[in-house]
Design a protein around this motif. Sequence first.
Motif, PDB file in Angstrom:
ATOM      1  N   MET A   1     -22.609  87.207  55.439  1.00  0.00           N
ATOM      2  CA  MET A   1     -22.081  85.848  55.499  1.00  0.00           C
ATOM      3  C   MET A   1     -20.651  85.857  56.032  1.00  0.00           C
ATOM      4  O   MET A   1     -19.818  86.649  55.578  1.00  0.00           O
ATOM      5  CB  MET A   1     -22.110  85.190  54.115  1.00  0.00           C
ATOM      6  N   LEU A   2     -20.357  85.002  56.998  1.00  0.00           N
ATOM      7  CA  LEU A   2     -19.022  84.929  57.558  1.00  0.00           C
ATOM      8  C   LEU A   2     -18.075  84.216  56.603  1.00  0.00           C
ATOM      9  O   LEU A   2     -18.491  83.350  55.832  1.00  0.00           O
ATOM     10  CB  LEU A   2     -19.044  84.194  58.899  1.00  0.00           C
ATOM     11  N   LEU A   3     -16.813  84.583  56.651  1.00  0.00           N
ATOM     12  CA  LEU A   3     -15.794  83.995  55.796  1.00  0.00           C
ATOM     13  C   LEU A   3     -15.253  82.714  56.408  1.00  0.00           C
ATOM     14  O   LEU A   3     -15.202  82.565  57.639  1.00  0.00           O
ATOM     15  CB  LEU A   3     -14.655  84.994  55.585  1.00  0.00           C
ATOM     16  N   SER A   4     -14.820  81.792  55.553  1.00  0.00           N
ATOM     17  CA  SER A   4     -14.351  80.500  56.056  1.00  0.00           C
ATOM     18  C   SER A   4     -12.941  80.575  56.613  1.00  0.00           C
ATOM     19  O   SER A   4     -12.648  80.011  57.672  1.00  0.00           O
ATOM     20  CB  SER A   4     -14.420  79.438  54.953  1.00  0.00           C
ATOM     21  N   HIS A   5     -12.025  81.263  55.914  1.00  0.00           N
ATOM     22  CA  HIS A   5     -10.628  81.282  56.334  1.00  0.00           C
ATOM     23  C   HIS A   5      -9.994  82.648  56.081  1.00  0.00           C
ATOM     24  O   HIS A   5     -10.322  83.324  55.100  1.00  0.00           O
ATOM     25  CB  HIS A   5      -9.818  80.220  55.581  1.00  0.00           C
ATOM     26  N   TYR A   6      -9.093  83.030  56.944  1.00  0.00           N
ATOM     27  CA  TYR A   6      -8.274  84.217  56.743  1.00  0.00           C
ATOM     28  C   TYR A   6      -7.010  83.843  55.975  1.00  0.00           C
ATOM     29  O   TYR A   6      -6.583  84.556  55.076  1.00  0.00           O
ATOM     30  CB  TYR A   6      -7.900  84.822  58.101  1.00  0.00           C
ATOM     31  N   ASN A   7      -6.408  82.710  56.364  1.00  0.00           N
ATOM     32  CA  ASN A   7      -5.190  82.207  55.720  1.00  0.00           C
ATOM     33  C   ASN A   7      -5.566  81.067  54.776  1.00  0.00           C
ATOM     34  O   ASN A   7      -5.664  79.911  55.188  1.00  0.00           O
ATOM     35  CB  ASN A   7      -4.194  81.715  56.770  1.00  0.00           C
ATOM     36  N   LYS A   8      -5.797  81.386  53.540  1.00  0.00           N
ATOM     37  CA  LYS A   8      -6.217  80.388  52.571  1.00  0.00           C
ATOM     38  C   LYS A   8      -5.129  79.332  52.365  1.00  0.00           C
ATOM     39  O   LYS A   8      -3.943  79.653  52.300  1.00  0.00           O
ATOM     40  CB  LYS A   8      -6.539  81.043  51.228  1.00  0.00           C
ATOM     41  N   GLY A   9      -5.555  78.088  52.291  1.00  0.00           N
ATOM     42  CA  GLY A   9      -4.630  76.999  52.025  1.00  0.00           C
ATOM     43  C   GLY A   9      -3.864  76.511  53.232  1.00  0.00           C
ATOM     44  O   GLY A   9      -2.996  75.638  53.101  1.00  0.00           O
ATOM     45  N   LYS A  10      -4.154  77.045  54.420  1.00  0.00           N
ATOM     46  CA  LYS A  10      -3.475  76.604  55.636  1.00  0.00           C
ATOM     47  C   LYS A  10      -4.476  76.020  56.631  1.00  0.00           C
ATOM     48  O   LYS A  10      -5.650  76.384  56.635  1.00  0.00           O
ATOM     49  CB  LYS A  10      -2.734  77.772  56.289  1.00  0.00           C
ATOM     50  N   VAL A  11      -3.983  75.132  57.473  1.00  0.00           N
ATOM     51  CA  VAL A  11      -4.787  74.623  58.582  1.00  0.00           C
ATOM     52  C   VAL A  11      -4.863  75.741  59.615  1.00  0.00           C
ATOM     53  O   VAL A  11      -3.854  76.100  60.234  1.00  0.00           O
ATOM     54  CB  VAL A  11      -4.159  73.360  59.198  1.00  0.00           C
ATOM     55  N   GLU A  12      -6.045  76.280  59.786  1.00  0.00           N
ATOM     56  CA  GLU A  12      -6.208  77.505  60.573  1.00  0.00           C
ATOM     57  C   GLU A  12      -7.132  77.264  61.768  1.00  0.00           C
ATOM     58  O   GLU A  12      -8.226  76.723  61.617  1.00  0.00           O
ATOM     59  CB  GLU A  12      -6.795  78.591  59.681  1.00  0.00           C
ATOM     60  N   ALA A  13      -6.692  77.699  62.938  1.00  0.00           N
ATOM     61  CA  ALA A  13      -7.507  77.597  64.151  1.00  0.00           C
ATOM     62  C   ALA A  13      -8.050  78.965  64.515  1.00  0.00           C
ATOM     63  O   ALA A  13      -7.300  79.949  64.559  1.00  0.00           O
ATOM     64  CB  ALA A  13      -6.691  77.038  65.304  1.00  0.00           C
ATOM     65  N   GLY A  14      -9.349  79.043  64.776  1.00  0.00           N
ATOM     66  CA  GLY A  14      -9.960  80.260  65.287  1.00  0.00           C
ATOM     67  C   GLY A  14     -10.089  80.176  66.790  1.00  0.00           C
ATOM     68  O   GLY A  14     -10.418  79.106  67.329  1.00  0.00           O
ATOM     69  N   CYS A  15      -9.828  81.279  67.496  1.00  0.00           N
ATOM     70  CA  CYS A  15      -9.868  81.296  68.965  1.00  0.00           C
ATOM     71  C   CYS A  15     -10.731  82.438  69.477  1.00  0.00           C
ATOM     72  O   CYS A  15     -10.733  83.527  68.909  1.00  0.00           O
ATOM     73  CB  CYS A  15      -8.461  81.464  69.538  1.00  0.00           C
ATOM     74  N   ASP A  16     -11.410  82.170  70.571  1.00  0.00           N
ATOM     75  CA  ASP A  16     -12.162  83.221  71.264  1.00  0.00           C
ATOM     76  C   ASP A  16     -12.335  82.800  72.716  1.00  0.00           C
ATOM     77  O   ASP A  16     -12.181  81.620  73.065  1.00  0.00           O
ATOM     78  CB  ASP A  16     -13.522  83.451  70.610  1.00  0.00           C
TER      79      ASP A  16
END
Length: 213
Positions: A1-16
Motif C-alpha cells: 500500500m502506498l503512503l499518503s504523505h511524506y511530510n505529515k501535516g503539510k500541504v505536499e505536492a508530489g512530482c514526476d
Amino acid sequence: MLLSHYNKGKVEAGCDEAGRGCLAGSVFAAAVILPEDYHNDELNDSKQLTDRRRKLLRGIIERDAVAWAVGVVTPEEIDRINILNASILAMHRALDQLTVRPEAIIVDGNRFKPYFERSKRQEARGKSIPYTTIVKGDGKYLSIAAASILAKTYRDDYMDALAVEYPQYDWLSNKGYPTKKHREAIRLYGITPYHRKTFNMLGDGQLTLDFQD
C-alpha cells in the motif's frame, strides 16, 4: 500500500516526469496535491498499470486532488539545456500552475533543484519550498504515483497526435522511445522537427541531423 504523505501535516505536492528517455517529443511532468488522509489502492507507478487503467485513474485523480497541473518542456528546450534540466524545469512549470501553493514537495528520483514561489522566482535570495527526492517514489507515495499517471497519460495523448503527422515512426506504439522500429524509421526517413537533435538517434554514438520534410 502506498503512503499518503511524506511530510505529515503539510500541504505536499508530489512530482514526476514522463518521456525523459525518448528520442522524440516534449518531456512532460505533473504536480499533484492530494488530501492528507487520501487513500486509493488502485494508484501505483504508471509503468505498472495498463493504458486503460491509467486513463481511468487520470479522471479519478483530477476529481479527487486538492490541486494538480502538468508542465511541458519542448524538444528545442531539451536540446538547449539537456534532458535532466528539462525534466526538472517541467516539474517546476507544473508547480507554477498549481492553484494551491504547497508547503513541501516530494519528487520521484534523486535529482531536483530548489523551487521558489512564483512571486519570488526572480529574486536571487527568495525562499525555496522544502523538497525531498525519493528513489522509486512513484511506487511509495500516492501523490507521486498520481503525478506519474498524469504526466504519462498527457504525454501519450500528445505523442498520439504527433503520430498522425508522422505515422512512419510508430509513435502510437513507442511514444517516442528508442525502439527498433523507431530507429529503423530514422535510418530510412531522417528525423522530424520533434526529434531531440542532441540525442543518439541510431544507438551508434553518432548524431543524426537530417530532417524529414
